[in-house]
Motif scaffolding. Structure first.
Motif, PDB file in Angstrom:
ATOM      1  N   GLY A  20       0.811  -1.217   0.000  1.00 58.63           N
ATOM      2  CA  GLY A  20       0.000   0.000   0.000  1.00 58.63           C
ATOM      3  C   GLY A  20       0.843   1.266   0.000  1.00 58.63           C
ATOM      4  O   GLY A  20       2.060   1.232   0.225  1.00 58.63           O
ATOM      5  N   PRO A  21       0.207   2.416  -0.291  1.00 63.46           N
ATOM      6  CA  PRO A  21       0.930   3.685  -0.483  1.00 63.46           C
ATOM      7  C   PRO A  21       1.684   4.175   0.749  1.00 63.46           C
ATOM      8  O   PRO A  21       2.736   4.803   0.621  1.00 63.46           O
ATOM      9  N   LYS A  22       1.174   3.867   1.945  1.00 65.71           N
ATOM     10  CA  LYS A  22       1.849   4.354   3.151  1.00 65.71           C
ATOM     11  C   LYS A  22       3.231   3.701   3.280  1.00 65.71           C
ATOM     12  O   LYS A  22       4.244   4.389   3.474  1.00 65.71           O
ATOM     13  N   ALA A  23       3.248   2.382   3.142  1.00 66.38           N
ATOM     14  CA  ALA A  23       4.528   1.668   3.233  1.00 66.38           C
ATOM     15  C   ALA A  23       5.432   2.054   2.067  1.00 66.38           C
ATOM     16  O   ALA A  23       6.652   2.227   2.237  1.00 66.38           O
ATOM     17  N   GLU A  24       4.842   2.224   0.873  1.00 67.98           N
ATOM     18  CA  GLU A  24       5.666   2.628  -0.280  1.00 67.98           C
ATOM     19  C   GLU A  24       6.294   3.999  -0.026  1.00 67.98           C
ATOM     20  O   GLU A  24       7.468   4.220  -0.327  1.00 67.98           O
ATOM     21  N   ALA A  25       5.505   4.923   0.529  1.00 64.37           N
ATOM     22  CA  ALA A  25       6.035   6.265   0.810  1.00 64.37           C
ATOM     23  C   ALA A  25       7.211   6.174   1.781  1.00 64.37           C
ATOM     24  O   ALA A  25       8.219   6.875   1.629  1.00 64.37           O
ATOM     25  N   ILE A  26       7.110   5.296   2.760  1.00 64.90           N
ATOM     26  CA  ILE A  26       8.199   5.128   3.728  1.00 64.90           C
ATOM     27  C   ILE A  26       9.440   4.559   3.029  1.00 64.90           C
ATOM     28  O   ILE A  26      10.566   5.007   3.269  1.00 64.90           O
ATOM     29  N   LEU A  27       9.221   3.616   2.120  1.00 66.52           N
ATOM     30  CA  LEU A  27      10.369   3.005   1.430  1.00 66.52           C
ATOM     31  C   LEU A  27      11.027   3.980   0.451  1.00 66.52           C
ATOM     32  O   LEU A  27      12.255   4.033   0.344  1.00 66.52           O
ATOM     33  N   PHE A  28      10.206   4.771  -0.277  1.00 71.61           N
ATOM     34  CA  PHE A  28      10.795   5.800  -1.146  1.00 71.61           C
ATOM     35  C   PHE A  28      11.585   6.791  -0.286  1.00 71.61           C
ATOM     36  O   PHE A  28      12.638   7.280  -0.688  1.00 71.61           O
ATOM     37  N   SER A  29      11.068   7.074   0.906  1.00 72.48           N
ATOM     38  CA  SER A  29      11.746   8.022   1.789  1.00 72.48           C
ATOM     39  C   SER A  29      13.035   7.436   2.359  1.00 72.48           C
ATOM     40  O   SER A  29      14.029   8.145   2.523  1.00 72.48           O
ATOM     41  N   ALA A  30      13.018   6.125   2.630  1.00 74.94           N
ATOM     42  CA  ALA A  30      14.242   5.466   3.117  1.00 74.94           C
ATOM     43  C   ALA A  30      15.332   5.579   2.044  1.00 74.94           C
ATOM     44  O   ALA A  30      16.498   5.891   2.341  1.00 74.94           O
ATOM     45  N   ALA A  31      14.933   5.347   0.795  1.00 73.04           N
ATOM     46  CA  ALA A  31      15.891   5.483  -0.304  1.00 73.04           C
ATOM     47  C   ALA A  31      16.394   6.926  -0.374  1.00 73.04           C
ATOM     48  O   ALA A  31      17.585   7.195  -0.583  1.00 73.04           O
ATOM     49  N   ARG A  32      15.474   7.874  -0.153  1.00 73.32           N
ATOM     50  CA  ARG A  32      15.834   9.306  -0.231  1.00 73.32           C
ATOM     51  C   ARG A  32      16.839   9.687   0.865  1.00 73.32           C
ATOM     52  O   ARG A  32      17.760  10.458   0.627  1.00 73.32           O
ATOM     53  N   ILE A  33      16.656   9.132   2.054  1.00 72.97           N
ATOM     54  CA  ILE A  33      17.580   9.447   3.155  1.00 72.97           C
ATOM     55  C   ILE A  33      19.005   9.041   2.755  1.00 72.97           C
ATOM     56  O   ILE A  33      19.964   9.804   2.920  1.00 72.97           O
ATOM     57  N   ASP A  34      19.144   7.834   2.198  1.00 73.74           N
ATOM     58  CA  ASP A  34      20.478   7.367   1.792  1.00 73.74           C
ATOM     59  C   ASP A  34      21.046   8.259   0.691  1.00 73.74           C
ATOM     60  O   ASP A  34      22.222   8.643   0.724  1.00 73.74           O
ATOM     61  N   ALA A  92       2.966  13.285  -5.182  1.00 72.98           N
ATOM     62  CA  ALA A  92       1.992  13.024  -6.250  1.00 72.98           C
ATOM     63  C   ALA A  92       1.583  11.552  -6.291  1.00 72.98           C
ATOM     64  O   ALA A  92       0.391  11.233  -6.247  1.00 72.98           O
ATOM     65  N   TYR A  93       2.575  10.657  -6.378  1.00 74.69           N
ATOM     66  CA  TYR A  93       2.250   9.231  -6.559  1.00 74.69           C
ATOM     67  C   TYR A  93       1.647   8.628  -5.283  1.00 74.69           C
ATOM     68  O   TYR A  93       0.584   8.030  -5.311  1.00 74.69           O
ATOM     69  N   GLN A  94       2.386   8.746  -4.161  1.00 73.56           N
ATOM     70  CA  GLN A  94       1.884   8.091  -2.947  1.00 73.56           C
ATOM     71  C   GLN A  94       0.867   8.992  -2.234  1.00 73.56           C
ATOM     72  O   GLN A  94      -0.132   8.514  -1.709  1.00 73.56           O
ATOM     73  N   GLY A  95       1.135  10.307  -2.232  1.00 73.85           N
ATOM     74  CA  GLY A  95       0.282  11.232  -1.495  1.00 73.85           C
ATOM     75  C   GLY A  95      -1.062  11.440  -2.154  1.00 73.85           C
ATOM     76  O   GLY A  95      -2.095  11.014  -1.628  1.00 73.85           O
ATOM     77  N   ALA A  96      -1.051  12.076  -3.343  1.00 77.34           N
ATOM     78  CA  ALA A  96      -2.323  12.421  -3.987  1.00 77.34           C
ATOM     79  C   ALA A  96      -3.040  11.173  -4.499  1.00 77.34           C
ATOM     80  O   ALA A  96      -4.219  10.960  -4.236  1.00 77.34           O
ATOM     81  N   LEU A  97      -2.292  10.321  -5.225  1.00 77.07           N
ATOM     82  CA  LEU A  97      -2.962   9.158  -5.811  1.00 77.07           C
ATOM     83  C   LEU A  97      -3.232   8.076  -4.773  1.00 77.07           C
ATOM     84  O   LEU A  97      -4.242   7.388  -4.838  1.00 77.07           O
ATOM     85  N   GLY A  98      -2.337   7.960  -3.808  1.00 71.09           N
ATOM     86  CA  GLY A  98      -2.523   6.951  -2.758  1.00 71.09           C
ATOM     87  C   GLY A  98      -3.430   7.450  -1.645  1.00 71.09           C
ATOM     88  O   GLY A  98      -3.696   6.726  -0.698  1.00 71.09           O
ATOM     89  N   LYS A  99      -3.847   8.717  -1.791  1.00 67.44           N
ATOM     90  CA  LYS A  99      -4.778   9.329  -0.823  1.00 67.44           C
ATOM     91  C   LYS A  99      -4.254   9.256   0.624  1.00 67.44           C
ATOM     92  O   LYS A  99      -4.971   8.906   1.557  1.00 67.44           O
TER      93      LYS A  99
END
Ligand code: Z5A
Length: 233
Positions: free
Chosen positions: A69-83, A110-117
């Motif tokens: 789901g988008p919440k976990a995906e947002a966290i994983l995209f953010s983990a990649a961003r931190i590195d 856009a992807y996780q926030g707006a589309l993932g609501k």
């Protein structure tokens, strides 16, 4: 020694937009144009850009974690961003290198926030943890109708290779994505510039360069002044 190494922090430029908008194409051109001005500049991308983040990219784009789901995906995209920020972006900006990045925080919005609501409070908390005070100095939002972008992305694949996890979504998804990027640009006009990406590659480059010159001109002038001083020495 590079000129910007004497001139303080580098500028941070991000390119955003839907599939096939021309981000990767324009990224290379911008970096070459900056280098031609003797500005230290590097091209990078998200998800990815550092070894740890590239590992997460493979997993995220394979679609094998879509079910989380988008919440976990947002966290994983953010983990990649931190590195990516810790290993590449921050050190480069600190030594005066300009960083030009293909996608960044607005793609998560856009992807996780707006589309993932996702709840905007969740996203802004995540941004705070991931980025601290770091924001792009300039974000270029390459805008074009979703069907045009998808046709370009498909033509680039040339029938070979599979569409990734997001390309596989339907046209409605991609039109909503376009609307989400335009809404971000409207909400943050100081940081974002919308570029009409339906035009020819050279016209798009021209519009992008006009935005960079307009928004980051004082920094470009500083580089020129340093170059002139350096040549005079
Ligand atoms: N994602 C996310 O969900 N959350 C996040 O936080 C982040 C990302 C950071 C990364 O995919 C995926 O991750 C992305 C969002 C999600 N979704 N997808 N799919 P990616 O990095 O593999 O792909 P992309 O970012 O979507 O880029 P793209 O599809 O490769 O498109 P592009 O870079 O904007 O376009 P391009 O490669 O420069 O050009 C595409 C083709 O069009 C190519 O053949 C060009 O020669 C051609 N082209 C370029 N400009 C023109 C013009 N002006 N006219 C005609 N033809 C052109």
């Amino acid at each position: 020694m590079s000129l910007m190494q004497t001139g303080g922090r580098g500028s941070f430029i991000t390119l955003e937009g839907g599939e096939g908008a021309g981000k990767s194409t324009q990224l290379q051109v911008i970096v070459e144009k900056l280098k031609a001005l003797q500005i230290d500049a590097l091209a990078t991308r998200e998800p990815g850009g550092s070894p740890g983040a590239e590992t997460l990219r493979e997993i995220l784009l394979s679609g094998q974690l879509k079910h989380l789901g988008p919440k976990a995906e947002a966290i994983l995209f953010s983990a990649a961003r931190i590195d990516h920020v810790d290993c590449l972006i921050e050190p480069a900006l600190a030594k005066g290198t300009w960083v030009v990045c293909d996608r960044f925080l607005d793609s998560t919005r856009a992807y996780q926030g707006a589309l993932g609501k996702l709840d905007p409070r969740f996203l802004s908390a995540l941004e705070r943890v991931t980025l601290g005070d770091l924001l792009p100095d300039l974000t270029l939002i390459l805008d074009l109708p979703a069907d045009v972008g998808l046709a370009r992305a498909k033509a680039r694949r040339g029938g070979a290779g599979e569409a990734d996890r997001f390309e596989q979504e339907d046209l409605q998804f991609h039109e909503s994505l376009r609307a989400a990027f335009l809404a971000i640009a409207k909400a943050e006009p100081k940081r974002c510039v919308i570029i009409d990406a339906q035009r020819s590659q050279s016209e798009v480059t021209e519009a992008i360069w006009a935005a960079i010159s307009d928004r980051l001109l004082p920094r470009l002038r500083l580089v020129e002044a340093e170059r002139d001083a350096g040549h005079g020495a």
